[in-house]
Scaffold this active site. Structure first.
Site, PDB file in Angstrom:
ATOM      1  N   TRP A   1     -16.946  -0.499  -7.501  1.00 45.44           N
ATOM      2  CA  TRP A   1     -16.237  -1.770  -7.652  1.00 45.44           C
ATOM      3  C   TRP A   1     -15.630  -2.286  -6.357  1.00 45.44           C
ATOM      4  O   TRP A   1     -15.121  -3.393  -6.301  1.00 45.44           O
ATOM      5  CB  TRP A   1     -15.098  -1.605  -8.673  1.00 45.44           C
ATOM      6  CG  TRP A   1     -14.044  -0.614  -8.231  1.00 45.44           C
ATOM      7  CD1 TRP A   1     -12.977  -0.853  -7.400  1.00 45.44           C
ATOM      8  CD2 TRP A   1     -13.976   0.770  -8.548  1.00 45.44           C
ATOM      9  NE1 TRP A   1     -12.242   0.297  -7.188  1.00 45.44           N
ATOM     10  CE2 TRP A   1     -12.847   1.316  -7.901  1.00 45.44           C
ATOM     11  CE3 TRP A   1     -14.753   1.630  -9.342  1.00 45.44           C
ATOM     12  CZ2 TRP A   1     -12.468   2.657  -8.003  1.00 45.44           C
ATOM     13  CZ3 TRP A   1     -14.385   2.959  -9.447  1.00 45.44           C
ATOM     14  CH2 TRP A   1     -13.256   3.454  -8.786  1.00 45.44           C
ATOM     15  N   HIS A   2     -15.667  -1.504  -5.293  1.00 42.45           N
ATOM     16  CA  HIS A   2     -14.969  -1.843  -4.053  1.00 42.45           C
ATOM     17  C   HIS A   2     -15.957  -2.414  -3.035  1.00 42.45           C
ATOM     18  O   HIS A   2     -16.824  -1.712  -2.526  1.00 42.45           O
ATOM     19  CB  HIS A   2     -14.287  -0.593  -3.481  1.00 42.45           C
ATOM     20  CG  HIS A   2     -13.531  -0.835  -2.212  1.00 42.45           C
ATOM     21  ND1 HIS A   2     -12.164  -0.660  -2.120  1.00 42.45           N
ATOM     22  CD2 HIS A   2     -13.928  -1.230  -0.982  1.00 42.45           C
ATOM     23  CE1 HIS A   2     -11.763  -0.931  -0.882  1.00 42.45           C
ATOM     24  NE2 HIS A   2     -12.830  -1.283  -0.174  1.00 42.45           N
TER      25      HIS A   2
ATOM     26  N   SER B   1      -5.726   1.624   4.586  1.00 44.95           N
ATOM     27  CA  SER B   1      -6.468   0.855   3.585  1.00 44.95           C
ATOM     28  C   SER B   1      -7.063  -0.400   4.201  1.00 44.95           C
ATOM     29  O   SER B   1      -6.351  -1.198   4.806  1.00 44.95           O
ATOM     30  CB  SER B   1      -5.551   0.455   2.425  1.00 44.95           C
ATOM     31  OG  SER B   1      -6.216  -0.446   1.569  1.00 44.95           O
TER      32      SER B   1
ATOM     33  N   HIS C   1      -7.942  -2.857   2.606  1.00 48.55           N
ATOM     34  CA  HIS C   1      -7.411  -4.016   1.891  1.00 48.55           C
ATOM     35  C   HIS C   1      -6.439  -4.789   2.792  1.00 48.55           C
ATOM     36  O   HIS C   1      -6.261  -5.994   2.622  1.00 48.55           O
ATOM     37  CB  HIS C   1      -6.700  -3.578   0.610  1.00 48.55           C
ATOM     38  CG  HIS C   1      -7.631  -3.265  -0.518  1.00 48.55           C
ATOM     39  ND1 HIS C   1      -8.248  -4.237  -1.274  1.00 48.55           N
ATOM     40  CD2 HIS C   1      -8.059  -2.082  -1.019  1.00 48.55           C
ATOM     41  CE1 HIS C   1      -9.006  -3.675  -2.198  1.00 48.55           C
ATOM     42  NE2 HIS C   1      -8.916  -2.362  -2.059  1.00 48.55           N
TER      43      HIS C   1
ATOM     44  N   ASP D   1     -11.632  -5.516  -4.772  1.00 47.91           N
ATOM     45  CA  ASP D   1     -12.009  -4.696  -5.918  1.00 47.91           C
ATOM     46  C   ASP D   1     -12.392  -5.617  -7.067  1.00 47.91           C
ATOM     47  O   ASP D   1     -11.710  -6.625  -7.317  1.00 47.91           O
ATOM     48  CB  ASP D   1     -10.851  -3.789  -6.346  1.00 47.91           C
ATOM     49  CG  ASP D   1     -10.592  -2.664  -5.354  1.00 47.91           C
ATOM     50  OD1 ASP D   1     -11.461  -2.429  -4.492  1.00 47.91           O
ATOM     51  OD2 ASP D   1      -9.527  -2.031  -5.447  1.00 47.91           O
TER      52      ASP D   1
ATOM     53  N   GLN E   1       0.831  -1.202   0.000  1.00 45.96           N
ATOM     54  CA  GLN E   1       0.000   0.000   0.000  1.00 45.96           C
ATOM     55  C   GLN E   1       0.870   1.259   0.000  1.00 45.96           C
ATOM     56  O   GLN E   1       0.510   2.273  -0.607  1.00 45.96           O
ATOM     57  CB  GLN E   1      -0.928  -0.002   1.216  1.00 45.96           C
ATOM     58  CG  GLN E   1      -1.974   1.106   1.184  1.00 45.96           C
ATOM     59  CD  GLN E   1      -2.964   0.948   0.058  1.00 45.96           C
ATOM     60  OE1 GLN E   1      -3.308  -0.169  -0.317  1.00 45.96           O
ATOM     61  NE2 GLN E   1      -3.437   2.055  -0.489  1.00 45.96           N
TER      62      GLN E   1
ATOM     63  N   ALA F   1      -5.581   5.249  -0.432  1.00 46.16           N
ATOM     64  CA  ALA F   1      -5.360   5.274   1.012  1.00 46.16           C
ATOM     65  C   ALA F   1      -3.876   5.291   1.334  1.00 46.16           C
ATOM     66  O   ALA F   1      -3.068   4.646   0.667  1.00 46.16           O
ATOM     67  CB  ALA F   1      -6.006   4.051   1.657  1.00 46.16           C
TER      68      ALA F   1
ATOM     69  N   GLU G   1     -16.979   4.389  -5.108  1.00 43.77           N
ATOM     70  CA  GLU G   1     -16.277   3.304  -5.791  1.00 43.77           C
ATOM     71  C   GLU G   1     -17.227   2.114  -5.926  1.00 43.77           C
ATOM     72  O   GLU G   1     -17.320   1.278  -5.024  1.00 43.77           O
ATOM     73  CB  GLU G   1     -15.011   2.889  -5.033  1.00 43.77           C
ATOM     74  CG  GLU G   1     -13.932   3.963  -5.025  1.00 43.77           C
ATOM     75  CD  GLU G   1     -12.624   3.471  -4.420  1.00 43.77           C
ATOM     76  OE1 GLU G   1     -12.574   2.301  -3.982  1.00 43.77           O
ATOM     77  OE2 GLU G   1     -11.661   4.254  -4.383  1.00 43.77           O
TER      78      GLU G   1
END
Length: 251
Positions: free
Chosen positions: A222-223, A162, A164, A171, A136, A157, A220
């Site tokens: 897609w997230h 993040s 993630h 995503d 990241q 981020a 977003e």
């Protein structure tokens, strides 16, 4: 001042107490009725049992770290790594192989989501899921070099900020937009299907429209973020962000 957090089982006892209260109330209702019980008594008992079951599930999900809130105000430590990362089966071939992982429960539900969509002729793949703090950091620095820090902060981020890194975020993309991460995803068959169905598999659109002032990030489509089916249904039906849900539930 930002507060660094680690995954913890902080609210389990509180939810357990709710379950016990619901169980006691259910027992009192059953004992106070006639032998057959009226339909109102049965309806009330069923509601209490459903509430107790929901509380139990939320307690389990909270204890499993599914409501870990990571954003600009609540970063995770640089050394935070989920212990149960599992490989994702459905992914875009041209993306970083190190990001093809999610926490085990989230990965299982992601596979179910993709397979359910495929049954309707819709293809969905992961473009990125788990990201380490170090990865990241590389991504953040690149975005800053391309856009400047202020602009990068709207869509990217900083390391530690993040979700993630939690292994609970993913995503998505689809062949209709050549597997790009793009706002065009919203208007694809995959994007429309995800918006209507992701909650059935325990996922929410993490950064929804018109919620930037709460999430800190632009929309977003897609997230996705895995929170479990019970919380995802609540969030979807009430049009909440994770921040709002965590506050509402007192996590």
């Amino acid at each position: 001042m930002k507060r660094k957090i680690k995954w913890k089982k902080s609210f389990y006892l509180r939810f357990l107490s709710l379950i016990l209260v619901a169980a006691v109330l259910s027992g009192l209702t059953a004992c106070s009725g006639t032998d057959g019980g009226s339909s109102e008594d049965l309806s009330s008992q069923e509601t209490e049992e459903a509430d107790a079951a929901k509380a139990a599930q939320l307690a389990e999900d909270e204890a499993n770290g599914l409501f870990l809130l990571v954003n600009k105000e609540h970063p995770v430590d640089a050394d935070y790594v989920p212990e149960d990362l599992e490989p994702i089966r459905y992914y875009a071939e041209d993306r970083n192989a190190n990001s093809r992982y999610m926490r085990a429960e989230a990965a299982d539900h992601f596979h179910r989501l993709v397979e359910a969509a495929a049954q309707e002729g819709i293809d969905i793949v992961m473009t990125t899921a788990y990201r380490s703090y170090e990865f990241q950091e590389i991504l953040w620095n690149y975005n800053v070099s391309q856009k400047g820090e202020e602009e990068a902060n709207k869509t990217s981020a900083r390391p530690g900020e993040s979700e993630h890194q939690t292994g609970l975020a993913v995503d998505l993309s689809t062949s209709e937009i050549d597997y790009r991460n793009s706002y065009d995803f919203e208007n694809t068959a995959a994007g429309k299907w995800v918006a209507e169905n992701a909650h059935r598999f325990g996922f929410i659109i993490r950064f929804p429209q018109n919620k930037t002032d709460i999430t800190g990030y632009s929309y977003e489509p897609w997230h996705l973020r895995y929170v479990g089916e019970t919380a995802a249904a609540d969030i979807y039906e009430q049009n909440l962000t994770l921040e709002e849900y965590v506050e509402q539930m007192g996590f």
